[in-house]
Design an enzyme around this catalytic site. Sequence first.
Site, short mmCIF file in Angstrom:
data_model
loop_
_atom_site.label_atom_id
_atom_site.label_comp_id
_atom_site.label_asym_id
_atom_site.label_seq_id
_atom_site.Cartn_x
_atom_site.Cartn_y
_atom_site.Cartn_z
N LYS A 106 0.81 -1.43 0.09
CA LYS A 106 0.08 0.04 -0.17
C LYS A 106 0.72 1.27 0.20
CE LYS A 106 -2.16 -0.96 3.91
NZ LYS A 106 -1.72 -2.50 4.10
N ASN A 151 -2.88 6.70 5.82
CA ASN A 151 -2.30 5.81 6.68
C ASN A 151 -0.81 6.02 6.61
OD1 ASN A 151 -2.32 3.83 8.90
ND2 ASN A 151 -1.75 2.53 7.04
N HIS A 163 -3.61 -9.04 10.92
CA HIS A 163 -4.26 -8.65 11.76
C HIS A 163 -5.47 -9.54 12.30
CE1 HIS A 163 -2.40 -4.67 10.78
NE2 HIS A 163 -2.85 -4.58 9.68
#
Length: 470
Positions: A132, A155, A202
């Site tokens: 990303k 982010n 996650h």
Amino acid sequence: MRSMVRTRNPLFAGPDLAGRRVLVVGFGTSGRAALRLLTARGAVVTVNDRRSETELGPAADEARAAGATLVCDGHPAELARDFDLLVVSPGVGDNELLSAARMAGVPVWGEVELAARHCVGRIIAITGSNGKSTTTAMIGAILRSSGIRGGTGGNLAIPFSDLLAEDGPDAVHALELSSFQLETLASLRPTVALVLNLSPDHLDRYASLDDYAQAKARLLALQDPGDDAVLNADDKASDQFRKSVRGRLATFSTRGPVERGAWLEHGRLTLDIGSGVEPLLAAAELPLPGEHNTANALAAGLATRLIGCPIESISGALRSFPGLAHRLERVAEIRGVTFYNDSKGTNPDSTLRALAAFPVGCVQLILGGREKGADWGELLATIERRQVPRVLLVGAATPLLARLLTGRVPFVECQTVAAAAREGFAGAKRGQIVLLSPGCASYDQYQNFEERGEDFRGTVAAIAGENADA
């Protein structure tokens, strides 16, 4: 997983927050950006954090200087009844305060949702399990090379709220968005949405891979039919996202031509978005190593072509893109041993991609940190297949990884990154690589992956100094 925001409180149908009582929950980077935007719009702000004022340090001073009230040492549920809106930071998990707010009908937004309601420019939004940050930075570089105003962040480094200083009707913003940020989005509408890939990550926060994937798919559901959705044609796990696409689908592939999108063929990056085939550049001209970075470049080139950037600007920006710190970053070569810092490699799939960038049998791999419930099977098989000479274990995951590696690959329990870097150098032969690509989060020993990467860099610099005359 946190419940998705799907409706809007009529009180907040528009961006006017003047005089509204707003609670900012979590006062890290995004919380501080939210405070700046809220106070600029005339909101009456209270800041809430699980840490004490002493632990917040300068951030507490910043809140008071902005006129905000501080409520520290936890997230008490009774706070919810005192506010018109909660703005929650992505690192804050579900808690009694957020649950109480939803039960009372108080809107709960993320910082990205707050900024989206004030943004007038277009957005290219990027998510996925890996790549990303690099792809977002590539897109930002191409936009600037094309003379398009806007910001690069989300982010990545700069929160969306702070990017609004570069906003305007002609602006295009490149936003990296994590699954945590996507959970609380309702108003953001990406003109181009990219989901780069999907792999387990996650799982200490999500109940399952499907739950994690649903958070990623949220980005595609925010689009309208006239928008463009970009998916990875090579990633089988990403096939499930096709059912969530509302815009026009485009894909990218390193394995050959696609119907509409970008691909690698005969060593060249190529585009076709419906107006004919357009060559970009040779893969050999990309400054970053690894097939995964070729895929990132294809995704970035495709997204920016869809937004209208000229081919010349795309290829020029990709040729000169320097890469990001802590992402397969070449740190130094000392006595024939090369050190690479991939501290951003925080899940096993990212470590797989890093290993694939180097020849078989040459990588002394530093692995470990805070484990996130991932499946290590494929990475361990790859470590064996690629004949990794040694694995240097660090951090809280050491007992687990030692158990999994026993009888398969030689390993050394080093505990710290600094010790592992030194052990790697001591045991490496000329021409070999010491690679920090931990496959785990950093929070067992560091504040973030950047701090871990800086520790590695500092140790390498010390080793270089010690061997300056060798």
